[in-house]
Design a protein around this motif. Sequence first.
Motif, short mmCIF file in Angstrom:
data_model
loop_
_atom_site.label_atom_id
_atom_site.label_comp_id
_atom_site.label_asym_id
_atom_site.label_seq_id
_atom_site.Cartn_x
_atom_site.Cartn_y
_atom_site.Cartn_z
N ALA A 190 0.86 -1.20 0.00
CA ALA A 190 0.00 0.00 0.00
C ALA A 190 0.88 1.24 0.00
CB ALA A 190 -0.91 -0.01 1.22
N GLY A 191 1.96 1.19 0.79
CA GLY A 191 2.89 2.31 0.84
C GLY A 191 3.64 2.48 -0.46
N GLY A 229 0.71 1.94 -3.75
CA GLY A 229 -0.39 2.91 -3.62
C GLY A 229 0.09 4.34 -3.81
N SER A 230 1.20 4.69 -3.15
CA SER A 230 1.68 6.07 -3.28
C SER A 230 2.18 6.33 -4.69
CB SER A 230 2.77 6.35 -2.26
OG SER A 230 3.89 5.56 -2.52
N SER A 234 -1.01 6.84 -6.86
CA SER A 234 -1.68 8.09 -6.52
C SER A 234 -0.89 9.31 -7.00
CB SER A 234 -1.89 8.14 -5.00
OG SER A 234 -2.52 9.32 -4.66
N ILE A 240 -5.89 -1.56 -3.04
CA ILE A 240 -4.69 -0.72 -3.18
C ILE A 240 -4.76 0.10 -4.47
CG2 ILE A 240 -2.18 -0.77 -3.60
CD1 ILE A 240 -2.07 -3.23 -1.72
N SER A 284 -6.09 4.17 -4.40
CA SER A 284 -5.01 5.13 -4.71
C SER A 284 -5.33 5.87 -6.00
CB SER A 284 -3.66 4.44 -4.78
OG SER A 284 -3.68 3.42 -5.74
N SER A 305 -1.76 11.56 -1.94
CA SER A 305 -1.01 10.32 -1.82
C SER A 305 -1.02 9.83 -0.37
CB SER A 305 0.42 10.58 -2.30
OG SER A 305 1.18 9.43 -2.24
N THR A 306 -0.80 10.75 0.57
CA THR A 306 -0.81 10.38 1.99
C THR A 306 -2.19 9.88 2.41
OG1 THR A 306 0.78 12.14 2.34
CG2 THR A 306 -0.24 11.24 4.31
N SER A 314 -4.47 8.62 0.57
CA SER A 314 -4.81 7.34 -0.05
C SER A 314 -4.20 6.19 0.76
CB SER A 314 -4.35 7.30 -1.50
OG SER A 314 -2.97 7.09 -1.62
N ILE A 315 -2.96 6.37 1.22
CA ILE A 315 -2.30 5.28 1.97
C ILE A 315 -3.02 5.02 3.29
CG2 ILE A 315 -0.15 4.55 3.09
CD1 ILE A 315 1.26 6.27 0.89
N CYS A 333 -4.83 1.46 4.13
CA CYS A 333 -4.45 0.66 5.30
C CYS A 333 -5.68 0.34 6.15
CB CYS A 333 -3.41 1.39 6.14
SG CYS A 333 -1.81 1.48 5.32
#
Lengths: 248, 269
Positions: free
Chosen positions: A99-100, A103-104, A107, A202, A206, A224-225, A227-228, A232
């Motif tokens: 995800a980190g 996902g980032s 995004s 994920i 994102s 981006s933040t 979305s993570i 989670c």
Amino acid sequence: MIKKTLELLGEYILLMKRVFTKPEKWSIFWKQYFVETESLGLTSVALIGIISIAIGAVLVIQTAYNIENPFIPKMYVGYMVRESLILEFSCTMIALILAGKVGSNISSDIGTMRLTEQIDAMEMMGINSANYLILPKVVAVCVFNPILMLFSFLVGILGGWLIVAATGMITLSQYTEGLRFAFNGYYIVYAVTKMIVFSFIIVTVSALYGYGPKANSMEVGRASTRSIVSICLLILITDLMLTQLMLN
Amino acid sequence: MPADPDHRSNVNPIDAELMIYVRNISKDFGGQQVLSDITVDFEEGKTNLIIGASGSGKTVLLKAIAGLHPIDAGRILYDDMVFNQLEEKERKLIHKKMGMLFQGSALFDFATARENVRFPLDFFTDWSMAEKNDRVDFCLERVNLEDIGNKYPSELSGGMQKRVGIARAIVMNPRYLFCDEPNSGLDPQTAIVIDQLISEISHEYNMTTIINTHDMNSVMAIGEKVVFLYEGKKEWEGSRENILHSDSKALNDFVFASEMAKMLKKSKF
């Protein structure tokens, strides 16, 4: 708060409606699919490998440390490492790590394209940008991540094996016996199912945060933040629900 | 391998009429009125300019006409079709007749200049790669960029990026061309080159072109019809010849904002 959540849910449904349509050209879709498999999947292999081997080793040490009772056979170390890896670590923990990373990446990539009007340029050409940009990512990640999960499981087992061989805290035959003990093939189905659902979350969540309108580059970072964090939370809630559904 | 010559110069058959009618359109963002009851016609085969100060609603109007911003009220007609009321499939058909040059060029970072220009051809034609490359070469030659095809946007200057953007906008031989601030961020000489290029291409292919700018040089050089926006409303419309003699205070303040323009006004007008 409730209004905002409902609005976001509405945006998500509308976006998904645009994502899950027939691609303009299948040849372009498949080309993008392989590009995304490489950029979102293959580039994660090393990271997942390193984390899994370390976690496998740590699990062996911790389990062995906690089983000091002479009435509990040592082979249970291997058994518990296997169960921990397949039931939770290789799917849920790996999904949180992805995800980190993934996902980032999604995004911020889509957010930057939105900010620099590249998405508008696609729409102007008559291209369904949501379908072109997001669908290959969804398919690539949902297909590749379960493979990544099985890889993580095997490498985790290997990490345990290496630490057993290096320290001799139990014998290798005890460890191997534990790995083989009471194996339930359904757990693999359970873990793969979870990973497919997590992968879907994920990519689509994102993409939702990235796809929305952006006024400046700071908004890309914030999206981006956000979305993570959302991914989670959704992974943990879904984990709970799927575990209740599939293992109860 | 030589391609069909038609692929170089033409993609779509030319339509009979190419007028754009804007009728009473309004738009607000978060309660703030950005466009208010705007009615204007954009004429076929002409270079139409939307001018106005920053924040006057030029970009929103252009993007609304191009279908990138939904409007709250009013109608946008392409000939006899109410564009803003069409289903997505029908809107897509009209979008295929549009080309757009964005303020920041909006070239795809992941693609070379050549791939950027070829992008719509990959989606909407069944041509062979040789035919597509032939058309791409033609468009890049048309904007005087023959040798930069394999470079990525980040390797190009601002002026080159704009020209690649124009090449991409015309590759499908559109009937409508939209340009959002084509001169922004360019030096005066490059700005003139871009203006001339847009004007020449518009006339060469009989496109209905709408350019959104605050550059008075562009207005005087290529503006055949000029629409002036002030605080989200249409304040004035007319020809570039009449713009210097308007009674509108807001327009005069805009046109004669620079010291040079003020001096010219005192001496000549």
